[in-house]
Design a protein around this motif. Structure first.
Motif, mmCIF file in Angstrom:
data_model
loop_
_atom_site.group_PDB
_atom_site.id
_atom_site.type_symbol
_atom_site.label_atom_id
_atom_site.label_comp_id
_atom_site.label_asym_id
_atom_site.label_seq_id
_atom_site.Cartn_x
_atom_site.Cartn_y
_atom_site.Cartn_z
ATOM 1 N N ILE A 199 32.763 33.573 53.700
ATOM 2 C CA ILE A 199 31.762 34.278 52.884
ATOM 3 C C ILE A 199 31.401 33.446 51.653
ATOM 4 N N LYS A 200 30.149 33.577 51.236
ATOM 5 C CA LYS A 200 29.717 32.878 50.016
ATOM 6 C C LYS A 200 30.116 33.705 48.793
ATOM 7 N N PRO A 201 30.345 33.070 47.655
ATOM 8 C CA PRO A 201 30.795 33.774 46.446
ATOM 9 C C PRO A 201 29.883 34.932 46.038
ATOM 10 N N THR A 202 28.570 34.738 46.138
ATOM 11 C CA THR A 202 27.650 35.801 45.697
ATOM 12 C C THR A 202 27.757 37.025 46.611
ATOM 13 N N HIS A 203 27.915 36.776 47.906
ATOM 14 C CA HIS A 203 28.082 37.889 48.851
ATOM 15 C C HIS A 203 29.375 38.637 48.572
ATOM 16 N N LEU A 204 30.425 37.862 48.260
ATOM 17 C CA LEU A 204 31.737 38.478 47.968
ATOM 18 C C LEU A 204 31.669 39.308 46.678
ATOM 19 N N LEU A 205 30.916 38.806 45.721
ATOM 20 C CA LEU A 205 30.746 39.529 44.453
ATOM 21 C C LEU A 205 30.093 40.889 44.717
ATOM 22 N N TYR A 206 29.089 40.885 45.553
ATOM 23 C CA TYR A 206 28.363 42.113 45.888
ATOM 24 C C TYR A 206 29.249 43.078 46.685
ATOM 25 N N LYS A 207 29.951 42.526 47.663
ATOM 26 C CA LYS A 207 30.762 43.381 48.561
ATOM 27 C C LYS A 207 32.019 43.931 47.874
ATOM 28 N N SER A 208 32.557 43.131 46.946
ATOM 29 C CA SER A 208 33.825 43.546 46.325
ATOM 30 C C SER A 208 33.625 44.566 45.205
ATOM 31 N N ASN A 209 32.375 44.678 44.730
ATOM 32 C CA ASN A 209 32.073 45.673 43.685
ATOM 33 C C ASN A 209 32.883 45.417 42.394
ATOM 34 N N LEU A 210 32.924 44.143 42.033
ATOM 35 C CA LEU A 210 33.655 43.758 40.816
ATOM 36 C C LEU A 210 32.715 42.993 39.885
ATOM 37 N N SER A 211 33.129 42.887 38.619
ATOM 38 C CA SER A 211 32.385 42.027 37.695
ATOM 39 C C SER A 211 32.687 40.569 38.069
ATOM 40 N N THR A 260 33.729 38.131 36.197
ATOM 41 C CA THR A 260 34.986 37.670 35.596
ATOM 42 C C THR A 260 36.188 38.159 36.413
ATOM 43 N N LEU A 261 36.118 39.435 36.764
ATOM 44 C CA LEU A 261 37.231 40.020 37.524
ATOM 45 C C LEU A 261 37.341 39.418 38.915
ATOM 46 N N MET A 262 36.184 39.166 39.515
ATOM 47 C CA MET A 262 36.193 38.575 40.855
ATOM 48 C C MET A 262 36.825 37.180 40.817
ATOM 49 N N LYS A 263 36.497 36.413 39.791
ATOM 50 C CA LYS A 263 37.082 35.068 39.656
ATOM 51 C C LYS A 263 38.605 35.155 39.544
ATOM 52 N N GLU A 264 39.047 36.161 38.787
ATOM 53 C CA GLU A 264 40.490 36.355 38.591
ATOM 54 C C GLU A 264 41.171 36.674 39.930
ATOM 55 N N TYR A 265 40.544 37.549 40.700
ATOM 56 C CA TYR A 265 41.108 37.914 42.006
ATOM 57 C C TYR A 265 41.064 36.759 42.989
ATOM 58 N N ILE A 266 39.996 35.987 42.938
ATOM 59 C CA ILE A 266 39.894 34.828 43.838
ATOM 60 C C ILE A 266 40.998 33.825 43.534
ATOM 61 N N ARG A 267 41.277 33.628 42.247
ATOM 62 C CA ARG A 267 42.373 32.711 41.861
ATOM 63 C C ARG A 267 43.681 33.221 42.456
ATOM 64 N N THR A 294 43.531 50.496 43.358
ATOM 65 C CA THR A 294 44.672 49.730 42.855
ATOM 66 C C THR A 294 44.432 48.260 43.202
ATOM 67 N N ARG A 295 45.319 47.425 42.720
ATOM 68 C CA ARG A 295 45.203 45.978 42.954
ATOM 69 C C ARG A 295 45.198 45.657 44.454
ATOM 70 N N ILE A 296 46.093 46.329 45.150
ATOM 71 C CA ILE A 296 46.210 46.077 46.589
ATOM 72 C C ILE A 296 44.956 46.553 47.331
ATOM 73 N N ASP A 297 44.319 47.612 46.830
ATOM 74 C CA ASP A 297 43.063 48.108 47.434
ATOM 75 C C ASP A 297 41.963 47.078 47.268
ATOM 76 N N ILE A 298 41.862 46.510 46.072
ATOM 77 C CA ILE A 298 40.803 45.532 45.786
ATOM 78 C C ILE A 298 41.006 44.289 46.640
ATOM 79 N N ILE A 299 42.254 43.832 46.722
ATOM 80 C CA ILE A 299 42.550 42.646 47.539
ATOM 81 C C ILE A 299 42.146 42.898 48.985
ATOM 82 N N ASN A 300 42.491 44.067 49.501
ATOM 83 C CA ASN A 300 42.141 44.391 50.888
ATOM 84 C C ASN A 300 40.630 44.485 51.084
#
Lengths: 230, 88
Positions: free
Chosen positions: B23-35, B37-44, B4-10
Motif C-alpha cells: 500500500i502507498k502511504p497516502t492510501h494507508l493514511l486514509y484507511k487507518s483513520n489517523l493523523s 504524525t500518528l501514522m508515522k509513529e505507528y509505521i515506525r 486500542t493500540r492493538i486495534d489500530i495496528i490490526n
C-alpha cells in the motif's frame, strides 16, 4: 521433627496429581502469552507469560519435592527400618526446606509480577520494585518457619489481583473476564483454607480442590480465547 | 468505542492485506483513520516489530506486509480476547 506431610494418607499422590494439572495450565497460559509477545512485541504479554511461567515452575518444584518426600514416607512405613528413617531425616529436611522455599519464592514472585502488571505499576520506580522484591524474599524465607506467612501473603496478593480483575470487568464488560475473576477469587479462597490445612488434613484437601478448581476455571477462559476466530 | 493500540495496528495491517499486500502511504493514511504524525509513529513501530517493511518504488515508496504481519492479523482476535479476558 518437621511435619513434611500435611496430606491425609488417602490423599497422598492425589495432591501431586492436582498440582501437576495446575502446573500444566500455568505453562499453557505462559507459552501462549509469550507467543503473543513474539508477534506483537508488547511487553504486557511478556510479563504475563513470565508470571505464569514462574507459577508453572513453582508447581513443578512442589510436585517434585512432594513426590520425593512421599516416596521416602511410603518406603519408611512399608519397611519400618528405624536406621533408614534416622539417616533419612537430616537430608530429607534440607531437601524439603529447599524445595518449599523455591516453591514459595517463585509463587510470590509470580503474584508480585501479576499485581504490578494488572495495576499498571510495572513501570513504577526501581526503589518501589526493589522494596516489593525484598518483601517477597523476606516473606518466603520467614514462611519456612511460619507457614501461615506464605498463605497470608499469597492470599493478599490474590485478593488485590481479584479486585483489579473485578474493576476491569466492570470497565470493559469482556465476556470471558468474569471467568478470570472467578478463577482468581477461588485461588484467594484456597490460600485462606490452606491456613487451617496446616493443622487439619481435611482442610488441606479442600484447599487443594479449590485451588484446582481455580486453575480449571482459568483453563476454561483460555479455551474460550483460543476458540476465537477472526 | 476508542481504539486500542492493538486495534489500530490490526486496522493498518488489514488495510495493507486488502490492497493486495502492499500500500502507498497516502492510501494507508486514509484507511487507518489517523493523523499524519500518528501514522508515522505507528509505521515506525510496525517496521521495528517487523510487521511491515518499506519498499522503495519508482515514484516514492510503499509498505508491504511481512509474514509476521500476516500472522499478527490472523491471531489478532485471539490476542485481543486474551488481553480482555485476563485484564491486560
Amino acid at each position: 521433627m518437621v511435619n513434611f506431610i500435611l496430606s491425609p494418607a488417602w490423599f497422598i499422590g492425589i495432591d501431586a496429581g492436582f498440582e501437576t494439572v495446575t502446573m500444566a495450565v500455568a505453562a499453557l497460559i505462559a507459552l501462549t502469552s509469550l507467543k503473543f509477545y513474539r508477534l506483537s512485541n508488547m511487553k504486557k504479554y511478556y510479563y504475563f507469560g513470565m508470571a505464569f511461567g514462574l507459577l508453572a515452575t513453582a508447581f513443578a518444584t512442589k510436585v517434585f519435592t512432594n513426590l520425593i518426600i512421599y516416596y521416602n514416607f511410603i518406603e519408611q512405613n512399608s519397611f519400618g527400618i528405624a536406621q533408614t528413617v534416622h539417616k533419612a531425616i537430616g537430608p530429607a529436611t534440607n531437601f524439603f526446606s529447599t524445595g518449599l522455599l523455591g516453591y514459595r519464592l517463585l509463587t510470590l514472585g509470580a503474584l508480585l509480577i501479576l499485581y504490578l502488571l494488572l495495576s499498571r505499576k510495572i513501570r513504577t520506580s526501581r526503589s518501589i520494585k526493589s522494596l516489593l522484591i525484598y518483601f517477597v524474599l523476606i516473606a518466603s524465607v520467614f514462611s519456612t518457619q511460619v507457614t501461615i506467612v506464605f498463605h497470608l501473603t499469597a492470599a493478599a496478593f490474590l485478593f488485590f489481583i481479584s479486585m483489579l480483575t473485578l474493576k476491569k470487568y466492570y470497565q470493559r464488560r469482556a465476556k470471558n473476564a468474569k471467568y478470570t475473576l472467578a478463577a482468581f477469587s477461588m485461588l484467594t479462597i484456597s490460600q485462606l483454607i490452606f491456613i487451617p490445612g496446616i493443622y487439619f488434613p481435611l482442610a488441606y484437601v479442600v484447599a487443594q480442590v479449590v485451588q484446582l478448581a481455580g486453575f480449571i476455571t482459568m483453563l476454561f477462559t483460555f479455551r474460550k480465547v483460543k476458540n476465537e476466530k477472526n | 468505542m476508542r481504539r486500542t493500540r492493538i486495534d489500530i495496528i490490526n486496522d493498518m495491517l488489514l488495510a495493507i492485506v486488502n490492497k493486495g499486500g502492499s500500500i502507498k502511504p497516502t492510501h494507508l493514511l486514509y484507511k487507518s483513520n489517523l493523523s499524519h504524525t500518528l501514522m508515522k509513529e505507528y509505521i515506525r513501530e510496525l517496521i521495528s516489530k517487523k510487521l511491515i517493511m518499506e519498499q522503495p518504488e519508482k515514484r516514492g515508496k510503499s509498505f508491504r506486509i511481512t509474514d509476521k504481519g500476516r500472522q499478527f492479523s490472523r491471531e489478532y482476535k485471539k490476542m485481543k480476547e486474551f488481553q480482555e479476558s485476563f485484564g491486560l
